[in-house]
Design a protein around this motif. Sequence first.
Motif, PDB file in Angstrom:
ATOM      1  N   LEU A   4      27.381  43.693   7.156  1.00  0.00           N
ATOM      2  CA  LEU A   4      25.916  44.378   7.933  1.00  0.00           C
ATOM      3  C   LEU A   4      24.738  44.821   7.688  1.00  0.00           C
ATOM      4  N   ILE A   5      24.467  44.520   6.350  1.00  0.00           N
ATOM      5  CA  ILE A   5      22.994  43.754   5.868  1.00  0.00           C
ATOM      6  C   ILE A   5      22.320  43.114   7.367  1.00  0.00           C
ATOM      7  N   GLN A   6      21.449  43.402   7.546  1.00  0.00           N
ATOM      8  CA  GLN A   6      20.682  42.719   8.846  1.00  0.00           C
ATOM      9  C   GLN A   6      20.163  41.202   8.170  1.00  0.00           C
ATOM     10  N   GLN A   7      18.998  41.166   7.490  1.00  0.00           N
ATOM     11  CA  GLN A   7      19.122  39.586   6.734  1.00  0.00           C
ATOM     12  C   GLN A   7      20.798  38.675   6.551  1.00  0.00           C
ATOM     13  N   ARG A   8      21.321  38.916   5.629  1.00  0.00           N
ATOM     14  CA  ARG A   8      22.610  38.635   6.142  1.00  0.00           C
ATOM     15  C   ARG A   8      22.945  38.301   7.109  1.00  0.00           C
ATOM     16  N   ARG A   9      23.448  39.283   8.119  1.00  0.00           N
ATOM     17  CA  ARG A   9      23.501  39.216   9.430  1.00  0.00           C
ATOM     18  C   ARG A   9      22.954  38.428   9.960  1.00  0.00           C
ATOM     19  N   ASP A  10      21.861  38.847  10.564  1.00  0.00           N
ATOM     20  CA  ASP A  10      21.425  37.583  10.927  1.00  0.00           C
ATOM     21  C   ASP A  10      21.554  35.968  11.049  1.00  0.00           C
ATOM     22  N   ALA A  14      22.686  32.643  13.197  1.00  0.00           N
ATOM     23  CA  ALA A  14      22.277  31.941  14.001  1.00  0.00           C
ATOM     24  C   ALA A  14      22.966  30.999  12.825  1.00  0.00           C
ATOM     25  N   GLU A  15      23.391  31.144  11.443  1.00  0.00           N
ATOM     26  CA  GLU A  15      23.920  29.529  11.061  1.00  0.00           C
ATOM     27  C   GLU A  15      25.406  29.492  12.630  1.00  0.00           C
ATOM     28  N   TYR A  16      25.751  30.448  12.661  1.00  0.00           N
ATOM     29  CA  TYR A  16      26.999  31.065  14.317  1.00  0.00           C
ATOM     30  C   TYR A  16      27.239  29.401  14.980  1.00  0.00           C
ATOM     31  N   VAL A  17      25.529  30.072  15.311  1.00  0.00           N
ATOM     32  CA  VAL A  17      25.125  30.083  17.131  1.00  0.00           C
ATOM     33  C   VAL A  17      24.548  28.376  16.642  1.00  0.00           C
ATOM     34  N   LEU A  18      24.292  27.936  16.223  1.00  0.00           N
ATOM     35  CA  LEU A  18      23.169  26.763  16.048  1.00  0.00           C
ATOM     36  C   LEU A  18      24.805  25.353  15.437  1.00  0.00           C
ATOM     37  N   GLY A  19      26.030  26.232  15.123  1.00  0.00           N
ATOM     38  CA  GLY A  19      26.678  25.261  14.785  1.00  0.00           C
ATOM     39  C   GLY A  19      26.905  24.788  13.525  1.00  0.00           C
ATOM     40  N   THR A  20      26.514  25.355  12.384  1.00  0.00           N
ATOM     41  CA  THR A  20      26.350  24.849  10.992  1.00  0.00           C
ATOM     42  C   THR A  20      26.909  25.481  10.149  1.00  0.00           C
ATOM     43  N   SER A  42      23.749  40.473  17.154  1.00  0.00           N
ATOM     44  CA  SER A  42      23.071  39.666  16.602  1.00  0.00           C
ATOM     45  C   SER A  42      22.936  38.472  17.193  1.00  0.00           C
ATOM     46  N   VAL A  43      24.729  38.155  17.558  1.00  0.00           N
ATOM     47  CA  VAL A  43      25.190  36.692  18.181  1.00  0.00           C
ATOM     48  C   VAL A  43      24.831  36.520  19.201  1.00  0.00           C
ATOM     49  N   GLU A  44      24.364  37.476  19.725  1.00  0.00           N
ATOM     50  CA  GLU A  44      23.869  37.041  21.179  1.00  0.00           C
ATOM     51  C   GLU A  44      22.701  37.013  21.766  1.00  0.00           C
ATOM     52  N   LEU A  45      21.866  37.874  20.702  1.00  0.00           N
ATOM     53  CA  LEU A  45      20.561  37.551  20.730  1.00  0.00           C
ATOM     54  C   LEU A  45      19.857  35.993  19.854  1.00  0.00           C
ATOM     55  N   TRP A  46      20.840  35.429  19.732  1.00  0.00           N
ATOM     56  CA  TRP A  46      20.942  34.230  19.319  1.00  0.00           C
ATOM     57  C   TRP A  46      21.129  33.233  20.010  1.00  0.00           C
ATOM     58  N   GLU A  47      21.699  33.647  20.669  1.00  0.00           N
ATOM     59  CA  GLU A  47      22.090  32.858  21.419  1.00  0.00           C
ATOM     60  C   GLU A  47      21.267  32.254  22.443  1.00  0.00           C
ATOM     61  N   GLN A  48      20.983  33.238  23.301  1.00  0.00           N
ATOM     62  CA  GLN A  48      19.790  33.554  24.245  1.00  0.00           C
ATOM     63  C   GLN A  48      18.288  32.883  23.758  1.00  0.00           C
ATOM     64  N   ILE A 126       9.347  27.890  12.579  1.00  0.00           N
ATOM     65  CA  ILE A 126       9.638  29.036  12.157  1.00  0.00           C
ATOM     66  C   ILE A 126       9.193  29.864  10.722  1.00  0.00           C
ATOM     67  N   GLN A 127       8.338  30.545  10.512  1.00  0.00           N
ATOM     68  CA  GLN A 127       8.101  30.857   8.572  1.00  0.00           C
ATOM     69  C   GLN A 127       8.463  31.704   8.225  1.00  0.00           C
ATOM     70  N   LYS A 128       9.431  33.203   8.784  1.00  0.00           N
ATOM     71  CA  LYS A 128       9.355  33.677   8.748  1.00  0.00           C
ATOM     72  C   LYS A 128       9.898  35.051  10.026  1.00  0.00           C
ATOM     73  N   PHE A 129      11.453  35.036  10.183  1.00  0.00           N
ATOM     74  CA  PHE A 129      11.625  36.107  11.317  1.00  0.00           C
ATOM     75  C   PHE A 129      11.936  37.648  10.504  1.00  0.00           C
ATOM     76  N   THR A 130      11.861  38.483  11.653  1.00  0.00           N
ATOM     77  CA  THR A 130      13.336  39.234  11.785  1.00  0.00           C
ATOM     78  C   THR A 130      13.662  39.725  13.244  1.00  0.00           C
ATOM     79  N   VAL A 131      14.914  40.466  13.022  1.00  0.00           N
ATOM     80  CA  VAL A 131      15.608  41.163  14.341  1.00  0.00           C
ATOM     81  C   VAL A 131      15.224  42.610  14.033  1.00  0.00           C
ATOM     82  N   MET A 132      14.152  42.952  15.261  1.00  0.00           N
ATOM     83  CA  MET A 132      14.574  44.579  14.625  1.00  0.00           C
ATOM     84  C   MET A 132      15.476  45.416  16.080  1.00  0.00           C
ATOM     85  N   GLN A 133      15.950  46.477  15.129  1.00  0.00           N
ATOM     86  CA  GLN A 133      17.031  46.955  15.032  1.00  0.00           C
ATOM     87  C   GLN A 133      16.935  48.755  15.234  1.00  0.00           C
TER      88      GLN A 133
END
Length: 233
Positions: A4-10, A14-20, A42-48, A126-133
């Motif tokens: 549930l840690i944000q960076q680990r979850r995101d 991302a890996e799940y959606v990309l298939g890696t 998080s998965v829904e956001l990456w899918e979009q 993409i160099q850096k990213f974050t998901v604002m919650q």
Amino acid sequence: MNYLIQQRRDALAAEYVLGTLHGSARTRFKQLILQYPPIRESVELWEQHINALGSQIKPVAPDPEVWEKVKQRLAFADAKTITNNVVALPVKPAPLWKGLSLLASAAALVLAVLLVQLQPTPAPAIQKFTVMQNEAKESLWLIEITQQTIETKASQKVAQRLQNDYELWMVPANGSSPISLGLLPQKGLASIAKHAQFDQLDIAALAVSLEPLGGSPNGAPTEVLYIAELAIL
């Protein structure tokens, strides 16, 4: 491991959606999606986000010479016509399973040719990213930092404000005042030009504030709502 840690979850989403994400790790993550709403968000956001990128790819029709090579490769020497980029296959007496196998092979090769011929404009790296919650750990904005821009995408969880705007800020690690990066979308996508100091300062976090329409009236955040650290890719 705390998923549930944000960076680990995101990162996992991302890996799940990309298939890696493969094997037992993917199976375990599927179970986590069902168990934890923040992971599902998080998965829904990456899918979009990934679907939006895919929709920007425009197919390019292969040259006729390519189709001739496909026919020669598959030994379709008698195929004469090409209509709408579809190879006309000769009818040969053969068992049904053999015919289906041949068609499947041809379709696979044609698909491979089409993929090779696709020449989309490369998306900015993409160099850096974050998901604002928010406080409920619901994903609100996906924020990606490229070389020249800040790409933002609002989720359906963003509260729509008719009389206010959401403003994005970078918080320098040296303790100096936050610097405005621009207004965030309340729906859909928005591209923000990267601030000149973005790559020059050590950034402790990004923050989102609630502002009057048009942004902060005095160059400082009016009401800070959310803060998130940047992850480096």
